[in-house]
Enzyme design. Sequence first.
Site, PDB file in Angstrom:
ATOM      1  CB  CYS A  81      -0.987  -0.010   1.159  1.00  0.00           C
ATOM      2  SG  CYS A  81      -0.257   0.173   2.805  1.00  0.00           S
ATOM      3  CG  HIS A 100      -4.867   0.871   3.680  1.00  0.00           C
ATOM      4  ND1 HIS A 100      -3.993   0.302   2.789  1.00  0.00           N
ATOM      5  CD2 HIS A 100      -5.910   1.337   2.932  1.00  0.00           C
ATOM      6  CE1 HIS A 100      -4.485   0.401   1.565  1.00  0.00           C
ATOM      7  NE2 HIS A 100      -5.640   1.036   1.622  1.00  0.00           N
ATOM      8  CG  ASP A 152      -6.558   2.676  -1.363  1.00  0.00           C
ATOM      9  OD1 ASP A 152      -5.409   2.421  -1.764  1.00  0.00           O
ATOM     10  OD2 ASP A 152      -7.031   2.186  -0.320  1.00  0.00           O
ATOM     11  CG  ASP A 197     -19.190   0.449  15.702  1.00  0.00           C
ATOM     12  OD1 ASP A 197     -18.311   1.303  15.867  1.00  0.00           O
ATOM     13  OD2 ASP A 197     -20.404   0.670  15.870  1.00  0.00           O
TER      14      ASP A 197
END
Length: 698
Positions: free
Chosen positions: A275, A338, A361, A403
């Site tokens: 990444c 990331h 991304d 979450d």
Amino acid sequence: MSLTVVSTHLYPLENAVEHHADRFVQVQDGSTAILRRGQPFYLGIKFNRLLDSTRDVVRIVFVTGPVPTPAKGTSAVVIVKEKESVDDDKWDARFNNFTKTTATVQVQIPPYAPVSVWRIIVQTARKGVAGINQHPIETPVYVLFNPWCPFDIVHMNDEDQLDEYVLNDNGKVWQGTYKEPKGYQWFFGQFETVVLPSVMMLFDKAGLPHHDRADPVKVARTISAITNNVDDNGLVEGKWDGSFEDGTSPFAWISSTPIFEEFYNTQLPVKYGQCWVFSGVIVTICRALGIPCRSVTNYMSAHDTNASLTVDTYIDLNGEKLNNHPGGYTNDSCWNFHVWNDVWMDRADLAKGYGGWQSIDGTPQETSDSMYRCGPAPVEAVRRGEINIGFDTAFVFTEVRADMCVFKESDEGFWTRVKTMPNYVGKLIVTKKIGSEVLPGIEDMEDITELYKNPYDSPEDKLAVKKAIKVVPIAQEIYDLEESQIEDVEFNLFDIEQITLGESFKIAVSIHNTATEPRSVDVVLTATSILYTGTTVNKLRRSHANIVLKPNQRENLHTFVKPSEYMDKLSAHSLIRITAVANVQGTEQMWSQDDDFAVHKPQLTVTLNSEPRVNVPCVATFSFNNPLPVALTDCTFSIEGPAVHRVIKFRDVAPNEKNVTYKETFKPTKEGERTVTVSFTSKQLSDIKNTITAKVLP
């Protein structure tokens, strides 16, 4: 005698200075003209005779793409006129001055022109006489986005930001953990000769129509796709399994330049990236094109594979966490960190208020419209939970705000959600600080967490989550489920502060029974080596205990992990995850907590044999100690600095070898402060870096 053009001159360097493009190498050598849309440039024309303004006609033709068409904005024809000023919102041209047979023409590029390689043709004709004389200009002309122009969609009204996000070719990419962020210098090299031709080649591979290259939204979305090789044979091939023998390890790259050089020479995807590599080359591409861009790191980043707005984790009957759902229903994960990118632009395609920073991304995680790409997602929409605004906003929202839902296996083999852990991801979101030199430590780190998410449990945060859930049916089902309300045993996993390679470490948990009755607690402590994506590489230790606590009783449990249990089982980032899982019998209370930390590696030292001077050879010595009881293979040293972009194959290193040394000779070409970054990587031990700054004397 008809009027013809004898020669032309594009004044590459003079125009480039006005267009903030004078740092491109091909401009400095005069081989290419690089201009920005939305402002004028000057063109010199030498004719075969004096111009008769009443009879002679001079036209300038601009074309780009395989089938130039005026209706699509890929061609334009402008008659050069004698008037006071050019129009700033369209292709236009006027004579600036004459000296006998030579004229200087001021040409206006509209702020909506496609960002591409343009061809320019000067035509001459005589009124009332058939025939046109053509003079093609051989010099390639790149037209780029113009963030200095108020009428360009990428306009950025801050000189410090423009200096950082467009002109700075040296920066930092953040890795490590949210408790211990580590920034590594990255040389973007957007002004190097190979970059712009490579970007145009990539756009052609992606099939991006030339008229769409005027729109930074479509360009940014294409950049996200062509950075990886999955769909369109793009720039970099990703690989995460730790085997890089047929290419270059992702940990060896410290600069975009050698990646673009290899791609340009082979026209094949470069092996290999992860990444931070994808993010580094995206900064290079965007800044080269004139789109303000920065690298962004999200610590504890959710990867939601079933679009539920949650990251789901599974605990089996033995009390151990699994990497994914055993039945393949979901393969959610939580990455230790990331790295992606923010690009700056207005969003004319969206309602007002969603311009500014947009997330894109290049790491191929999930498909978007049948291709591996992500964004541009408005950061403001992410913060508000308005996940149906822009491209892939729901995915980015989940990365920073999901979450954690914990599912436990029952004796009957069913999986039941037993706990929701809010505020689990997006612990810290950072980028390099504006205007700062690359500094050691975290002095040059900027915390941008609150741009992406509201403070946890604030009214704004609750509203954002409610908005997001409202448009995702599967999320509504998850959040409607009830959980066990009896939680009268308190747990705490002690964080590990700092471990150096070769030291033991302790996993310890405290337990407190706050109930008025005894509680029987089953506890499992584990240590695993992990990839930065959160995937388990090796299991290092497992300890199981069952204890009965009296009312209000406190108890500590711990286990030790020895060096021999982890030294040869670490991933490249040396990340270890300790996990505690506890079940309280009778109340069905379940608790789980992780702590990730990086084992510190040996220091790479860099020394110079003399003060560096311009055009004088200088020897740099790189050395470190191998702490592992195994040989290091597939070794490379990567060296990156001004006019230096090298990846050097190195010999195998013996087990526990001391003072492993490599020497490299430099010959500085410019005086002043110069920074060099060196990285050592091998199959067994990698990511050992150091940066030095030295003053080059005349």
